[in-house]
Design a protein around this motif. Structure first.
Motif, PDB file in Angstrom:
ATOM      1  N   ARG A 175      12.797  -2.004 -37.675  1.00  0.00           N
ATOM      2  CA  ARG A 175      13.191  -1.660 -39.042  1.00  0.00           C
ATOM      3  C   ARG A 175      12.274  -2.332 -40.056  1.00  0.00           C
ATOM      4  N   ASP A 195      18.590   3.350 -42.056  1.00  0.00           N
ATOM      5  CA  ASP A 195      19.618   4.015 -41.258  1.00  0.00           C
ATOM      6  C   ASP A 195      20.181   5.233 -41.991  1.00  0.00           C
ATOM      7  N   VAL A 198      17.527   7.987 -41.846  1.00  0.00           N
ATOM      8  CA  VAL A 198      17.425   8.540 -40.493  1.00  0.00           C
ATOM      9  C   VAL A 198      18.595   9.489 -40.226  1.00  0.00           C
ATOM     10  N   ARG A 202      17.970  13.337 -39.357  1.00  0.00           N
ATOM     11  CA  ARG A 202      18.467  13.951 -38.118  1.00  0.00           C
ATOM     12  C   ARG A 202      19.303  15.188 -38.405  1.00  0.00           C
ATOM     13  N   ILE A 212      14.542  11.625 -32.613  1.00  0.00           N
ATOM     14  CA  ILE A 212      14.511  10.294 -33.234  1.00  0.00           C
ATOM     15  C   ILE A 212      15.513   9.424 -32.482  1.00  0.00           C
ATOM     16  N   LYS A 213      15.020   8.607 -31.612  1.00  0.00           N
ATOM     17  CA  LYS A 213      15.848   7.810 -30.716  1.00  0.00           C
ATOM     18  C   LYS A 213      16.107   6.427 -31.304  1.00  0.00           C
ATOM     19  N   THR A 214      17.347   5.985 -31.268  1.00  0.00           N
ATOM     20  CA  THR A 214      17.696   4.648 -31.735  1.00  0.00           C
ATOM     21  C   THR A 214      17.365   3.610 -30.661  1.00  0.00           C
ATOM     22  N   TYR A 220      13.739   2.317 -34.258  1.00  0.00           N
ATOM     23  CA  TYR A 220      13.739   3.708 -33.822  1.00  0.00           C
ATOM     24  C   TYR A 220      12.426   4.065 -33.122  1.00  0.00           C
ATOM     25  N   LYS A 221      12.477   5.171 -32.399  1.00  0.00           N
ATOM     26  CA  LYS A 221      11.281   5.717 -31.754  1.00  0.00           C
ATOM     27  C   LYS A 221      11.350   7.234 -31.807  1.00  0.00           C
TER      28      LYS A 221
END
Length: 227
Positions: A175, A195, A198, A202, A212-214, A220-221
């Protein structure tokens, strides 16, 4: 070359003059409005406005009402100014597709820098700045996004966030690193802003938002392998 037009809307004449003086030094043409109704009149008379700097608390029509009407017909970047530090105000701004949100008192130099950043992002013309991954096509120069061939509208910060994710696809991003690179060193908020963005990003991306993976406890990635 014509100067870029910036519309400054604030019911305090002193504040408008302060902001105008700094913008004029950077060779912008500044239009002014002292209330919401006047702001809309100026906006409709000048279709080539590059950025709107909009105060919230104003007579006749407040900033939210002005923003909502403008968004019905235009994607012009909007920077909201407010004397409040209420999180609900910031969330309201995100819902109305506000591009930046600055709380008074603020540094005029920082405000001008953010105006410049928005303009650079929305006017640059590099034909190679196109990112295509997993059915997502992001055109950096045109500031546009298509998902599976359908256009998707993002606010300025949502666009910058997705661009940063795609530029760093497959890399876990903290972050703090996202704040430094997307919100820049002068941002005084906290990670909750990331957050919130994001979550909205999403939602707008639909099924592709799952890319968008937490990374719990970190950030995130953008996982292009995930379908």
């Amino acid at each position: 070359m014509d100067k870029l037009k910036i519309l400054v809307v604030d019911d305090e004449a002193r504040m408008r003059k302060l902001v105008k003086d700094f913008l004029v030094r950077q060779d912008y043409e500044v239009l002014e409005a002292g209330d919401g109704e006047e702001a809309l009149k100026v906006f409709y008379e000048n279709k080539d406005i590059a950025v709107i700097i909009l105060d919230i608390m104003m007579p006749k029509m407040n900033g939210w009402e002005v923003c909502k009407e403008i968004r019905e017909s235009s994607k012009v970047p909007i920077i909201m100014l407010t004397a409040k530090g209420d999180e609900s105000d910031e969330l309201m701004g995100f819902n109305l597709e506000v591009d930046e949100y600055i709380t008074k008192p603020f540094s005029p130099k920082i405000l001008v820098a953010r105006v410049g950043a928005i303009i650079r992002r929305t006017t640059q013309k590099d034909s190679e700045d196109i990112y295509e991954m997993s059915g997502i096509k992001l055109d950096k120069s045109a500031h546009s996004l298509e998902i599976d061939g359908e256009p998707v509208y993002l606010s300025f910060k949502e666009f910058e966030l997705l661009l940063y994710f795609m530029e760093n696809a497959g890399i876990a991003l903290s972050r703090d690193k996202i704040l430094d690179n997307v919100w820049n060193y002068d941002y005084y908020g906290d990670a909750r802003t990331i957050d919130t963005h994001v979550k909205k990003l999403r939602n707008k991306m639909g099924k592709k938002g799952e890319l968008i993976k937490t990374i719990w406890g970190m950030g995130y990635k953008f996982d292009v392998k995930k379908q």
